[in-house]
Design an enzyme around this catalytic site. Structure first.
Site, PDB file in Angstrom:
ATOM      1  N   ASP A  17      -6.486   8.567   9.929  1.00 57.29           N
ATOM      2  CA  ASP A  17      -5.143   8.180  10.349  1.00 57.29           C
ATOM      3  C   ASP A  17      -4.755   8.803  11.675  1.00 57.29           C
ATOM      4  O   ASP A  17      -5.110   9.945  11.987  1.00 57.29           O
ATOM      5  CB  ASP A  17      -4.124   8.583   9.274  1.00 57.29           C
ATOM      6  CG  ASP A  17      -4.301   7.782   8.004  1.00 57.29           C
ATOM      7  OD1 ASP A  17      -4.358   6.550   8.117  1.00 57.29           O
ATOM      8  OD2 ASP A  17      -4.384   8.381   6.916  1.00 57.29           O
ATOM      9  N   GLU A  33       0.871  -1.177   0.000  1.00 57.34           N
ATOM     10  CA  GLU A  33       0.000   0.000   0.000  1.00 57.34           C
ATOM     11  C   GLU A  33       0.908   1.227   0.000  1.00 57.34           C
ATOM     12  O   GLU A  33       1.774   1.366   0.862  1.00 57.34           O
ATOM     13  CB  GLU A  33      -0.885   0.047   1.241  1.00 57.34           C
ATOM     14  CG  GLU A  33      -1.964  -0.999   1.313  1.00 57.34           C
ATOM     15  CD  GLU A  33      -2.798  -0.833   2.572  1.00 57.34           C
ATOM     16  OE1 GLU A  33      -2.780   0.279   3.164  1.00 57.34           O
ATOM     17  OE2 GLU A  33      -3.435  -1.800   2.984  1.00 57.34           O
TER      18      GLU A  33
END
Length: 271
Positions: A60, A49
């Site tokens: 995040d 990724e």
């Protein structure tokens, strides 16, 4: 479906399960990102990724937020990210997904992005801020431009509504990114006891493999999850390890040798 991604899930994993790993493009530089992508692939990571830096990464935690800030300060862009993928593809075939929020991709221009990403060797997208049902139009638009070259990876959480899980149950390509716990990425919080049961329940409805992420950083977590899923995602722990390494200010062979230790640690999680 991407042939590279398909091949990963058709073959048996090396180790207890398949390993998906995440780094941020341009953190701390394009050169370091390319070297680390290659190193991860060489050390047995099954799917990569590559994060596209964005100034407001709402899903995040602080580790990846800091990585995005460092990459943006280094002038990393979507275009440079695609150039990075193109350079990686000169030597490696490991499947690679772009993980990004929609804003920078739409600003690039979606139709052009789809064509450029497919041409560079991207295998698909993970888009945390685009719910699966709402993304149908974008997926259809992409398929008209590049056919089946790019997969879209659905994200599922224990808080997902039944209609959302039902929509994902119709998917036959790629894999499902199962969020192991509520909240943002990273952190030292242990995985909830309910996650294994949830993953098992998804196996009764989904047609695609299940890879579990958010907070995975210990071998015992990987071994426990391997019993109920098809792969694990290691993101924040890896980004944090590289960030600590970069803070030492090492250069040349000293830096490369230290990076190898990080690669070995990551590979050990699934052995």
């Amino acid at each position: 479906m991407s042939e590279r991604l398909k091949a990963v899930f058709k073959s048996e994993p090396t180790g207890v399960t398949r390993l998906v790993s995440y780094i941020m493009a341009g953190d701390p530089s394009v050169e370091a990102s390319l070297r680390r992508l290659k190193g991860l692939a060489d050390h047995g990571v099954d799917v990569l990724e590559l994060g596209v830096p964005f100034s407001d990464p709402m899903a995040d935690g602080v580790v990846i937020q800091a990585a995005a800030e460092r990459a943006l300060n280094a002038q990393m862009t979507v275009k440079k990210t695609l150039e990075l993928v193109r350079e990686f593809r000169r030597t490696h075939d490991t499947p690679l997904l772009l993980m990004s929020y929609l804003n920078p991709l739409l600003r690039y221009g979606w139709d052009q992005l789809a064509e450029d990403a497919a041409d560079a060797g991207v295998d698909g997208f993970i888009l945390p801020d685009l719910p699966w049902r709402e993304g149908q139009g974008l997926r259809m638009r992409t398929k008209k431009r590049v056919g089946n070259k790019l997969d879209f990876i659905p994200m599922i959480a224990q808080t997902s509504r039944e209609q959302d899980i039902q929509a994902v149950s119709q998917v036959t390509e790629g894999f499902a990114y199962v969020i192991s716990r509520n909240g943002i990425t990273g952190g030292e919080v242990e995985l909830p006891a309910s996650v294994n049961k949830f993953i098992e329940s998804l196996g009764n409805s989904l047609q695609i493999p299940r890879c579990v992420g958010f907070g995975i950083q210990k071998p015992e977590q990987v071994r426990a999850l391997a019993k109920v899923c098809d792969g694990v995602v290691v993101g924040s722990a890896l980004v944090k390890a590289f960030a600590k390494l970069d803070q030492k200010g090492l250069e040349g062979q000293d830096l490369i040798e230290q990076e190898k230790e990080v690669f070995s640690w990551l590979a050990s999680l699934k052995n």
